[in-house]
Design a protein around this motif. Structure first.
Motif: not given
Length: 218
Positions: A110-122
């Protein structure tokens, strides 16, 4: 536009960026950060991280120095902020328990629904070091070390090839570590986290040194 200039900048940018991004070494980190996701979600995240990484670094190549000047932020500030977050991510990986409860998993989703940009990319994949390398490439082109058009084309191609490698490594991370085994995967993840911790310290300290030296010079 000279083909030799394109090839020279392509080779230089790919070699320097590949060493800094280190897609092979970051694969266990990506797998650890996405272990609560389904296989299809993880594969999609791999492609999105690669796309975000290319967009971020190509924009940095063309406009990064102007953005930093506009906001009054130095490269040392970026290094300190990025290094601290890399340190935090690595520390979390080192002290994390092998299994989390379903309640914890629900909170992370629920907190990290989209982690692709942050933190995985940057800052994990394209961190402060990658930004610094990209800014140095931009500086080389601005100094006239190569034809401007050839320089930008070569550097852009080099960045794209690095993140194609990132997409492939991250995409097949589950299959790679499924063959390695759970025990070996845990050991590799812990070792990578420790190395990432050291990288975070090094990047942060490099930024601090630049600030300290600037104070002494002032």
């Amino acid at each position: 536009m000279e083909s030799t200039s394109v090839l020279s900048m392509f080779t230089f940018s790919f070699a320097s960026m590949f060493a800094m991004v280190n897609p092979i070494g970051m694969t266990p980190v990506f797998l650890e950060q996405t272990k609560d996701r389904s296989v299809s979600e993880r594969h999609l995240l791999a492609y999105r991280v690669a796309a975000y990484g290319v967009a971020l670094l190509v924009l940095t190549l063309f406009f990064g120095s102007y953005v930093l000047q506009f906001f009054g932020v130095s490269l040392a500030d970026v290094q300190i902020a990025g290094g601290l977050f890399v340190f935090y991510t690595a520390w979390t990986m080192l002290v994390a328990s092998p299994a989390r409860t379903s309640d914890q998993k629900g909170r992370s989703d629920s907190i990290g629904g989209d982690i692709a940009f942050f933190p995985l990319t940057i800052p994990i994949t394209a961190g402060a070091g990658s930004l610094a390398v990209t800014l140095s490439l931009s500086s080389r082109i601005a100094r006239g070390d190569s034809h401007p058009v050839a320089g930008y084309v070569g550097a852009t191609l080099g960045i794209c090839l690095v993140f194609i490698t990132v997409a492939l490594c991250y995409r097949f991370s589950d299959k790679i570590f499924a063959r390695v085994g759970a025990a070996a995967t845990g050991a590799i993840t812990r070792l990578t986290a420790f190395l990432l911790l050291a990288i975070g310290v090094a990047v942060t300290w490099d930024g601090l040194k630049q600030l300290i030296l600037s104070l002494r010079a002032g």
